[in-house]
Design a protein around this motif. Structure first.
Motif, mmCIF file in Angstrom:
data_model
loop_
_atom_site.group_PDB
_atom_site.id
_atom_site.type_symbol
_atom_site.label_atom_id
_atom_site.label_comp_id
_atom_site.label_asym_id
_atom_site.label_seq_id
_atom_site.Cartn_x
_atom_site.Cartn_y
_atom_site.Cartn_z
ATOM 1 N N HIS A 52 0.834 -1.201 0.000
ATOM 2 C CA HIS A 52 0.000 0.000 0.000
ATOM 3 C C HIS A 52 0.872 1.254 0.000
ATOM 4 O O HIS A 52 0.576 2.231 -0.713
ATOM 5 N N GLN A 100 2.284 1.917 -3.401
ATOM 6 C CA GLN A 100 1.276 2.508 -4.281
ATOM 7 C C GLN A 100 1.073 3.986 -3.973
ATOM 8 O O GLN A 100 0.874 4.798 -4.881
ATOM 9 N N GLU A 101 1.141 4.343 -2.703
ATOM 10 C CA GLU A 101 1.048 5.759 -2.331
ATOM 11 C C GLU A 101 2.196 6.551 -2.951
ATOM 12 O O GLU A 101 1.995 7.642 -3.509
#
Length: 227
Positions: free
Chosen positions: A160, A163-164
């Protein structure tokens, strides 16, 4: 980055080539090693001279800048050459194809000399540089697509946090700006970017931008992030 950044200048206007050459040669740590007036000559000279950076015009006779960029970036003998696209045309039709062809940066010719020199150094150092208007046009291009982009399997292996970071890279943020936005250290950001390059098999940040838009990540955005 090499001790002296060797630059090849490709533009069909002799006056502009000369101006860019003066700027490059008058900058400590830079050297203009050649000039090309068309795309085919730029490709040939890139293969012969293997510069660190090619300043590439888009509209040239015969082989245009996008095709020349694609040939330079895809050839094994010039795989390490970085292309910085310079154009007077801030147009949708050129931005995406130029980056997709392998360009590591896209700047307008009306950029200040200081910004252009900084852009050359950034690209030579393996990073990418995109004029703010270019990022906005990428957003507009994909946001206006008739069919929404769908997430691709390429992103499945990303955490995650990765992806940020990828989303913020796609929005043109520097490592320092990403660190500030996510409240993490600069070395941590650099580690995430290196991981993204490896996992997504991208040569530089410009390719990460392309992947973010093609995968639909930049189109969707993420909770807490603003495009």
């Amino acid at each position: 980055m090499a001790e002296t950044v060797r630059v090849l200048i490709a533009d069909d206007q002799a006056l502009l080539r000369g101006s860019f050459r003066v700027l490059v040669d008058s900058t400590p740590g830079m050297q203009a090693i050649g000039e090309a007036g068309d795309g085919a000559t730029a490709v040939r000279m890139a293969r012969e001279l293997v510069p660190d950076v090619v300043l590439m015009d888009l509209r040239m006779p015969g082989l245009d800048g996008i095709a020349a960029t694609r040939q330079i970036c895809s050839a094994q003998e010039t795989a390490g050459v970085r292309v910085l696209v310079l154009t007077m045309f801030d147009m949708d039709d050129y931005v995406y194809p130029a980056l997709q062809a392998g360009a590591s940066g896209f700047m307008l010719k009306d950029a200040s000399p200081a910004d252009l020199v900084a852009g050359i150094r950034i690209v030579a150092d393996g990073e990418s540089v995109l004029a703010p208007s270019v990022t906005r046009r990428l957003i507009a291009t994909f946001s206006g697509a008739s069919e929404p982009q769908r997430p691709t399997p390429r992103l499945v292996g990303l955490t995650h946090r990765e992806q940020e970071v990828l989303l913020l890279v796609a929005n043109g943020l520097s490592n320092a700006e990403i660190a500030e936005r996510l409240v993490i250290s600069l070395p941590t950001v650099k580690t995430h970017v290196s991981s993204l390059l490896a996992k997504l098999q991208a040569r530089d940040r410009a390719q990460l931008v392309i992947i973010a838009y093609e995968s639909g990540l930049a189109e969707r955005g993420m909770p807490g992030q603003v495009l």
